[in-house]
Design an enzyme around this catalytic site. Sequence first.
Site, PDB file in Angstrom:
ATOM      1  CD  GLU A 135      32.629  43.786  44.822  1.00 15.68           C
ATOM      2  OE1 GLU A 135      31.570  43.368  44.305  1.00 15.68           O
ATOM      3  OE2 GLU A 135      33.751  43.547  44.359  1.00 15.68           O
ATOM      4  CB  THR A 188      35.655  36.704  44.368  1.00 15.44           C
ATOM      5  OG1 THR A 188      35.790  37.150  43.023  1.00 15.44           O
ATOM      6  CG2 THR A 188      36.534  37.548  45.262  1.00 15.44           C
TER       7      THR A 188
HETATM    8  N1  HSE Z   1      41.141  42.008  45.588  1.00 12.28           N
HETATM    9  C1  HSE Z   1      40.122  41.028  45.366  1.00 12.28           C
HETATM   10  C2  HSE Z   1      40.737  39.652  45.412  1.00 12.28           C
HETATM   11  C3  HSE Z   1      39.498  41.265  44.027  1.00 12.28           C
HETATM   12  O1  HSE Z   1      41.803  39.477  44.822  1.00 12.28           O
HETATM   13  O2  HSE Z   1      40.176  38.759  46.042  1.00 12.28           O
HETATM   14  C4  HSE Z   1      38.437  40.282  43.651  1.00 12.28           C
HETATM   15  O3  HSE Z   1      38.073  40.450  42.292  1.00 12.28           O
END
Ligand code: HSE
Length: 315
Positions: A135, A188
């Site tokens: 990630e 993201t």
């Molecule tokens: N918790 C993370 C965000 C998940 O909301 O940025 C990304 O898929």
Amino acid sequence: MNNHISKSVKVFAPASVSNLNCGFDVLGFALDQPGDEVILTLNDSKIVTIEKITGDGGLLPVEAGKNTASAVVQLFLKQLCVEQGVSIVLHKKMPLNSGLGSSAASSVAALAGINELMDRPLSREELLPLAMEGERLACGNAHADNVAPSLFGGLVLIRGYNPPDVVQIPVPENLWCAVIHPEVSIPTREARQILPQMIPLRDAVVQWGNVGGLIAGFYSGDLALIGRSMQDVIIEPVRKGRIPHFDAMRQIAMGEGAIGFGISGSGPTVFAFCNNEEQAANVCAKISSLLNTNAIDNQYYVSKINQQGPVITTL
Ligand code: HSE
């Protein structure tokens, strides 16, 4: 030649919905569909390579150190101090930059696969930090709310990050999920850059009240409590503007009697918890029709919460 040579496995790892509105970076659950498929084959080259990627429209890097699936396999082998050749075929079976934990599913499938091929030296708990590094590579931050549900299955709370403390939360048997992906791309990394670094105490109070309410609702099976706890006063107001027709989609879902509605991860995918399969299918169909009317391509999925995590097939 060691006896692993030319062993192959195929692994499916599920997509995931994270945040659940109030639980930014600490809550997520796995879906039955969609998910990614990774095929790993051991060889005697001593290096990790990406042999082929399908379903990504040519967008993902094929350089082993840059692709999350191969990069986490490199980290795995480094941790074990093993020089092992591995070739990887990655079949992306879900949209990229969609908020469905696409990079997480690839990392988890690759890690579950290499662990199997090496006769399972690491537990799932030990694989988690490696998946989190995937990630970090994908979006700059090692959050666990997609990789943990994809790896363990079910609905999980990341109680803390140092070290990762993952708690499985029980889910009511009859809970269904409507998941709709409007085809706009929201990386993201970008969706995190727009978030505030400081929040007012009054907002924090609302948010942690809701996280507590949500967890209590899951434990007691109180769907109304789950619904009224699915409120996000911090992240959603900042992110929803990038998601076309967000408020109208919520109105449709709640009008159909859904339990709650929100952004899946960093979006643009949205999700609704529903009381049964038929309701989830109706929510999907009606939201899809709204998006179609507005010329926004979309895909949707009706799913229960996946309790299984990765599925490994030896080839
Ligand atoms: N918790 C993370 C965000 C998940 O909301 O940025 C990304 O898929």
